[in-house]
Motif scaffolding. Structure first.
Motif, PDB file in Angstrom:
ATOM      1  N   GLU A 118       0.847  -1.187   0.000  1.00  0.00           N
ATOM      2  CA  GLU A 118       0.000   0.000   0.000  1.00  0.00           C
ATOM      3  C   GLU A 118       0.889   1.245   0.000  1.00  0.00           C
ATOM      4  O   GLU A 118       2.015   1.217   0.505  1.00  0.00           O
ATOM      5  CB  GLU A 118      -0.889  -0.009   1.250  1.00  0.00           C
ATOM      6  N   VAL A 119       0.409   2.325  -0.577  1.00  0.00           N
ATOM      7  CA  VAL A 119       1.153   3.579  -0.577  1.00  0.00           C
ATOM      8  C   VAL A 119       1.356   4.031   0.859  1.00  0.00           C
ATOM      9  O   VAL A 119       0.417   4.057   1.662  1.00  0.00           O
ATOM     10  CB  VAL A 119       0.404   4.651  -1.389  1.00  0.00           C
ATOM     11  N   THR A 120       2.581   4.370   1.195  1.00  0.00           N
ATOM     12  CA  THR A 120       2.928   4.711   2.574  1.00  0.00           C
ATOM     13  C   THR A 120       2.847   6.223   2.830  1.00  0.00           C
ATOM     14  O   THR A 120       2.768   7.031   1.901  1.00  0.00           O
ATOM     15  CB  THR A 120       4.349   4.247   2.907  1.00  0.00           C
ATOM     16  N   ASN A 121       2.876   6.583   4.100  1.00  0.00           N
ATOM     17  CA  ASN A 121       2.935   7.998   4.462  1.00  0.00           C
ATOM     18  C   ASN A 121       4.138   8.675   3.816  1.00  0.00           C
ATOM     19  O   ASN A 121       4.042   9.811   3.332  1.00  0.00           O
ATOM     20  CB  ASN A 121       3.027   8.138   5.984  1.00  0.00           C
ATOM     21  N   GLU A 122       5.256   7.991   3.808  1.00  0.00           N
ATOM     22  CA  GLU A 122       6.485   8.537   3.237  1.00  0.00           C
ATOM     23  C   GLU A 122       6.307   8.831   1.751  1.00  0.00           C
ATOM     24  O   GLU A 122       6.707   9.905   1.258  1.00  0.00           O
ATOM     25  CB  GLU A 122       7.603   7.518   3.447  1.00  0.00           C
ATOM     26  N   GLU A 123       5.701   7.910   1.039  1.00  0.00           N
ATOM     27  CA  GLU A 123       5.501   8.100  -0.402  1.00  0.00           C
ATOM     28  C   GLU A 123       4.485   9.193  -0.680  1.00  0.00           C
ATOM     29  O   GLU A 123       4.665  10.012  -1.593  1.00  0.00           O
ATOM     30  CB  GLU A 123       5.068   6.775  -1.031  1.00  0.00           C
ATOM     31  N   PHE A 124       3.421   9.226   0.085  1.00  0.00           N
ATOM     32  CA  PHE A 124       2.397  10.246  -0.129  1.00  0.00           C
ATOM     33  C   PHE A 124       2.942  11.632   0.195  1.00  0.00           C
ATOM     34  O   PHE A 124       2.600  12.614  -0.471  1.00  0.00           O
ATOM     35  CB  PHE A 124       1.166   9.943   0.722  1.00  0.00           C
ATOM     36  N   GLN A 125       3.799  11.716   1.190  1.00  0.00           N
ATOM     37  CA  GLN A 125       4.394  13.006   1.544  1.00  0.00           C
ATOM     38  C   GLN A 125       5.254  13.554   0.407  1.00  0.00           C
ATOM     39  O   GLN A 125       5.248  14.762   0.143  1.00  0.00           O
ATOM     40  CB  GLN A 125       5.229  12.867   2.820  1.00  0.00           C
ATOM     41  N   LYS A 126       5.962  12.681  -0.294  1.00  0.00           N
ATOM     42  CA  LYS A 126       6.766  13.124  -1.445  1.00  0.00           C
ATOM     43  C   LYS A 126       5.866  13.731  -2.515  1.00  0.00           C
ATOM     44  O   LYS A 126       6.209  14.744  -3.140  1.00  0.00           O
ATOM     45  CB  LYS A 126       7.551  11.946  -2.016  1.00  0.00           C
ATOM     46  N   LYS A 200       6.527   4.262   7.271  1.00  0.00           N
ATOM     47  CA  LYS A 200       6.286   3.032   6.501  1.00  0.00           C
ATOM     48  C   LYS A 200       4.878   2.479   6.714  1.00  0.00           C
ATOM     49  O   LYS A 200       4.568   1.390   6.246  1.00  0.00           O
ATOM     50  CB  LYS A 200       7.313   1.975   6.883  1.00  0.00           C
ATOM     51  N   PHE A 201       4.021   3.215   7.404  1.00  0.00           N
ATOM     52  CA  PHE A 201       2.639   2.801   7.577  1.00  0.00           C
ATOM     53  C   PHE A 201       1.838   3.237   6.343  1.00  0.00           C
ATOM     54  O   PHE A 201       2.199   4.218   5.668  1.00  0.00           O
ATOM     55  CB  PHE A 201       2.022   3.443   8.817  1.00  0.00           C
ATOM     56  N   PRO A 202       0.748   2.544   6.031  1.00  0.00           N
ATOM     57  CA  PRO A 202      -0.066   2.983   4.887  1.00  0.00           C
ATOM     58  C   PRO A 202      -0.709   4.338   5.153  1.00  0.00           C
ATOM     59  O   PRO A 202      -1.175   4.609   6.259  1.00  0.00           O
ATOM     60  CB  PRO A 202      -1.127   1.880   4.776  1.00  0.00           C
ATOM     61  N   VAL A 203      -0.715   5.190   4.149  1.00  0.00           N
ATOM     62  CA  VAL A 203      -1.394   6.471   4.281  1.00  0.00           C
ATOM     63  C   VAL A 203      -2.893   6.212   4.378  1.00  0.00           C
ATOM     64  O   VAL A 203      -3.434   5.328   3.710  1.00  0.00           O
ATOM     65  CB  VAL A 203      -1.057   7.404   3.098  1.00  0.00           C
ATOM     66  N   VAL A 204      -3.576   6.962   5.245  1.00  0.00           N
ATOM     67  CA  VAL A 204      -5.020   6.822   5.420  1.00  0.00           C
ATOM     68  C   VAL A 204      -5.672   8.204   5.347  1.00  0.00           C
ATOM     69  O   VAL A 204      -4.993   9.213   5.184  1.00  0.00           O
ATOM     70  CB  VAL A 204      -5.373   6.127   6.762  1.00  0.00           C
ATOM     71  N   HIS A 205      -6.984   8.243   5.468  1.00  0.00           N
ATOM     72  CA  HIS A 205      -7.748   9.484   5.312  1.00  0.00           C
ATOM     73  C   HIS A 205      -7.570  10.073   3.919  1.00  0.00           C
ATOM     74  O   HIS A 205      -7.605  11.290   3.738  1.00  0.00           O
ATOM     75  CB  HIS A 205      -7.359  10.529   6.373  1.00  0.00           C
ATOM     76  N   VAL A 206      -7.360   9.200   2.937  1.00  0.00           N
ATOM     77  CA  VAL A 206      -7.284   9.646   1.549  1.00  0.00           C
ATOM     78  C   VAL A 206      -8.540   9.173   0.828  1.00  0.00           C
ATOM     79  O   VAL A 206      -8.915   8.007   0.904  1.00  0.00           O
ATOM     80  CB  VAL A 206      -6.029   9.113   0.834  1.00  0.00           C
ATOM     81  N   SER A 207      -9.196  10.079   0.161  1.00  0.00           N
ATOM     82  CA  SER A 207     -10.390   9.756  -0.610  1.00  0.00           C
ATOM     83  C   SER A 207      -9.989   9.129  -1.948  1.00  0.00           C
ATOM     84  O   SER A 207      -8.809   9.114  -2.322  1.00  0.00           O
ATOM     85  CB  SER A 207     -11.208  11.021  -0.869  1.00  0.00           C
ATOM     86  N   GLY A 363     -12.577  10.152   2.988  1.00  0.00           N
ATOM     87  CA  GLY A 363     -11.410   9.461   3.520  1.00  0.00           C
ATOM     88  C   GLY A 363     -11.727   8.958   4.917  1.00  0.00           C
ATOM     89  O   GLY A 363     -12.523   9.555   5.634  1.00  0.00           O
ATOM     90  N   LEU A 364     -11.106   7.856   5.302  1.00  0.00           N
ATOM     91  CA  LEU A 364     -11.368   7.237   6.600  1.00  0.00           C
ATOM     92  C   LEU A 364     -10.067   6.751   7.210  1.00  0.00           C
ATOM     93  O   LEU A 364      -9.049   6.590   6.521  1.00  0.00           O
ATOM     94  CB  LEU A 364     -12.340   6.070   6.442  1.00  0.00           C
ATOM     95  N   SER A 365     -10.107   6.467   8.505  1.00  0.00           N
ATOM     96  CA  SER A 365      -8.879   6.087   9.205  1.00  0.00           C
ATOM     97  C   SER A 365      -8.448   4.657   8.936  1.00  0.00           C
ATOM     98  O   SER A 365      -7.428   4.218   9.449  1.00  0.00           O
ATOM     99  CB  SER A 365      -9.041   6.291  10.716  1.00  0.00           C
ATOM    100  N   HIS A 366      -9.211   3.916   8.119  1.00  0.00           N
ATOM    101  CA  HIS A 366      -8.815   2.555   7.782  1.00  0.00           C
ATOM    102  C   HIS A 366      -8.834   2.308   6.268  1.00  0.00           C
ATOM    103  O   HIS A 366      -8.974   1.176   5.815  1.00  0.00           O
ATOM    104  CB  HIS A 366      -9.704   1.539   8.488  1.00  0.00           C
ATOM    105  N   THR A 367      -8.693   3.390   5.489  1.00  0.00           N
ATOM    106  CA  THR A 367      -8.746   3.265   4.035  1.00  0.00           C
ATOM    107  C   THR A 367      -7.537   3.914   3.386  1.00  0.00           C
ATOM    108  O   THR A 367      -7.215   5.060   3.671  1.00  0.00           O
ATOM    109  CB  THR A 367     -10.033   3.905   3.485  1.00  0.00           C
ATOM    110  N   GLY A 368      -6.874   3.142   2.519  1.00  0.00           N
ATOM    111  CA  GLY A 368      -5.718   3.624   1.771  1.00  0.00           C
ATOM    112  C   GLY A 368      -5.825   3.170   0.325  1.00  0.00           C
ATOM    113  O   GLY A 368      -6.914   3.039  -0.221  1.00  0.00           O
TER     114      GLY A 368
END
Length: 376
Positions: A118-126, A200-207, A363-368
């Protein structure tokens, strides 16, 4: 842009929705209705902000599932964090699931590349740093989309899982979901929470719209529902799990799901209370991680319970429009894979054939999500 949701959820029998489908932990109103609920009960929301538990990074588990299970890889080409999924034909759906998983039908797909994780926080931040993109959860809602609501209460935020103190039963999902102002991908549990240490956690709260924007920037796309299920099966045919036919081979956890009495107690038998770092569990036969549990994943398709009736056989793209019998006026996109909230008492969405849906502006806290790319 947020959509105007005007239809009210229909009244259902306990434990089921109007289509006879067993409720999932994901069956909750999208962002629009969540805000309206918050407006009606703003004192409760504010109170939850003060007592909301912090799901920070967990210490490493003493034993990893990776140490006792080696999958049989049926594909091995890897490049730039993506695995090659070979072309082939598979039977899509299940006779042991929900009505919208029927009929089981053959589907043939061209080969494609899929993100290993799954896309990670690190990747989404980039992506955010490169483009300046602002997710829907970070945007102030437009009062025109929320007639009757106090504009002062329409603040950016998202829906967060918040375990109740007392057992509410399994019929009232409002009891464990709260609209939290300022909750977003950078602050998963709301103000005071952070993704620091959770790169390295999956990004969440993304629609769905946020995921589409990321995919376009990355030169990729979201998977079709057929591609997602085919890849999740990992070369296995009609097995109930992405790893085979036994839920706990050698009595080990194979996915990040809920253990214990939902929604009160998670025993953390699998080592995690909420989301887990990607690739914490063994990959499937195609070398893909977390195709079961952890977070739900967006697909490109519109949701319809009768989507399989068209029986498209070659590279199906799904319905041209959405229909959810529970909320007929509210378009939904497909999500797949289940999440850390999936409990055998309430949700078995981590099966490879299981289908779920959500509004594309929510977006939700368990959806990536994860992305795919056309071959070669």
């Amino acid at each position: 842009m947020p959509m105007k949701h005007e239809k009210k959820r229909q009244s259902n029998q306990p434990g089921q929705n109007s289509a006879g489908r067993r409720r999932s932990e994901h069956d909750l109103p999208p962002k629009t209705i969540a805000i309206i609920v918050a407006v009606a009960a703003i004192g409760i929301v504010v109170g939850m902000l003060l007592i909301m538990p912090h799901y920070g990074p967990r210490e490493p588990r003493r034993r990893s599932a990776l140490s006792h299970y080696t999958p049989t890889l049926t594909a091995g080409r890897e490049t730039n964090g993506m695995m090659w999924i070979p072309s082939g034909t598979f039977m899509m759906g299940s006779t042991n699931g929900q009505p919208d998983e029927l009929p089981v039908h053959p589907v043939t797909l061209d080969g494609f590349w899929m993100d290993k994780t799954e896309v990670t926080n690190e990747e989404f931040q980039k992506f955010v740093e490169a483009t300046g993109y602002v997710t829907i959860a970070e945007r102030k809602p437009d009062p025109k989309d929320f007639p009757g609501a106090d504009p002062a209460l329409l603040v950016p935020g998202s829906v967060v899982f918040s375990p109740p103190v007392e057992d509410p039963g399994l019929q009232n999902h409002y009891a464990w979901w709260k609209y939290v102002p300022e909750a977003n991908w950078k602050h998963p549990e709301g103000p005071g929470s952070t993704i620091e240490g959770r790169e390295k956690f999956p990004v969440v709260h993304v629609s769905w719209e946020d995921a589409m924007a990321y995919a376009k920037w990355a030169g990729k796309r979201l998977p079709t529902e057929a591609e997602w299920e085919y890849a999740a099966r990992g070369g296995l045919h009609q097995y109930p799990y992405t790893w085979g036919d036994t839920k706990h081979p050698n009595e080990r956890s194979m996915a990040n799901i809920w253990q214990g009495q939902f929604p009160l107690e998670n025993t953390e038998k699998d080592g995690f209370r909420a989301t887990a770092p990607v690739a914490s569990f063994p990959p499937n036969g195609y070398g893909l991680y977390d195709m079961a549990g952890n977070v739900w994943e967006w697909c490109a398709d519109w949701y319809r319970p009768d989507a399989y009736a068209s029986n498209e056989k070659l590279n199906p793209k799904g319905p041209k429009e959405s229909f959810d019998p529970n909320e007929p006026g509210m378009p939904k996109k497909v999500i797949r894979g289940g999440s850390y909230l999936c409990s055998d008492l309430y949700c078995i969405g981590y099966r490879p054939s299981a289908r779920m849906k959500s509004a594309p502006d929510t977006g939700l806290s368990h959806t990536g999500f994860r992305c795919v790319k056309d071959g070669p």
